[in-house]
Scaffold this active site. Structure first.
Site, mmCIF file in Angstrom:
data_model
loop_
_atom_site.group_PDB
_atom_site.id
_atom_site.type_symbol
_atom_site.label_atom_id
_atom_site.label_comp_id
_atom_site.label_asym_id
_atom_site.label_seq_id
_atom_site.Cartn_x
_atom_site.Cartn_y
_atom_site.Cartn_z
ATOM 1 N N GLY A 1 0.585 -1.128 0.432
ATOM 2 C CA GLY A 1 0.185 -0.075 0.383
ATOM 3 C C GLY A 1 1.230 1.479 0.139
ATOM 4 N N GLY A 2 0.178 2.181 -0.536
ATOM 5 C CA GLY A 2 0.997 3.948 0.068
ATOM 6 C C GLY A 2 1.555 4.055 -1.116
ATOM 7 N N GLY B 1 6.970 -3.993 5.858
ATOM 8 C CA GLY B 1 7.032 -3.680 6.454
ATOM 9 C C GLY B 1 7.448 -2.723 6.754
ATOM 10 N N CYS C 1 5.571 9.681 0.358
ATOM 11 C CA CYS C 1 4.411 8.788 1.234
ATOM 12 C C CYS C 1 3.040 9.250 0.214
ATOM 13 C CB CYS C 1 3.875 8.148 2.475
ATOM 14 S SG CYS C 1 5.809 7.174 2.996
#
EC number: 2.3.1.181
Length: 207
Positions: free
Chosen positions: A67-68, A146, A164
């Protein structure tokens, strides 16, 4: 939980190894933490938008399945990949994220750095500056990818992106607060100890 120190490794083969590990794991596969550093690389998550890459240089970009948005990895940054079967642990992804954040915060506290998570933004922050990033992929009741904790690295490539997805996000690292700065391996010893504590099943009793 098995902890594997892989040292400085290229990103792409590590990414492929994560996917293979997750695809091949069974109900009895032990969870693992992979402790690594990477040569310079940008990674673009599933929600990544091209406009968040502000400056195109010779640092490679890898499209990945976490994600992201876009982030940067480089030498001097401690990366821990978390191969965790959350379904078997009877926990939630939110609890996994909290465990990662709490482990980072506890590690930084050992160096006298006061850090906190932000419920509105992923990651761990010292004031308004980001010191650690998190990103996970959920598949088949397990997570992989992670965390990345900035220890003592060249932060300038972060200015080539909106880290991000946040424009103007200022980054920081342990070296900005602690001198002489510990090595990533020294930080890893503390961080993995906190991760093991966070992921050790708690006794279910009323004591």
């Amino acid at each position: 939980m098995k902890i594997i120190h892989k040292g400085l490794v290229e990103y792409l083969p590590t990414f492929e190894a994560m996917k293979t590990f997750n695809a091949n794991r069974t109900a009895s596969t032990e969870d693992e933490l992979w402790v690594v550093e990477h040569p310079p690389v940008f990674t673009q998550g599933l929600a990544g938008k091209p406009e968040h890459l502000l400056i195109r240089d010779d640092i490679p970009i890898v499209q990945i399945d976490r994600g992201g948005q876009i982030t940067y990895h480089g030498p001097g940054q401690l990366v821990v990949y978390t191969m965790i079967d959350f379904k078997r642990r009877k926990t939630s992804v939110r609890n996994i994220v909290s465990a990662l954040e709490n482990s980072i915060i506890a590690t930084l506290a050992e160096y006298g750095i006061e850090a906190a998570a932000d419920p509105k933004r992923p990651g761990v922050y010292v004031g308004e500056r980001k010191i650690a990033s998190l990103g996970l992929r959920i598949k088949g009741g397990s997570v992989y990818h992670g965390l990345a904790l900035n220890v003592n690295m060249d932060l300038s490539p972060f200015t080539h992106i909106n880290p991000c997805g946040y424009a103007g996000m200022e980054m920081t690292q342990i070296a900005d607060f602690v001198q002489p700065c510990p090595t990533p391996d020294e930080v890893a010893a503390k961080l993995t100890a906190h991760l093991e504590t966070q992921f050790t099943p708690k006794a279910d009793n009323n004591e």
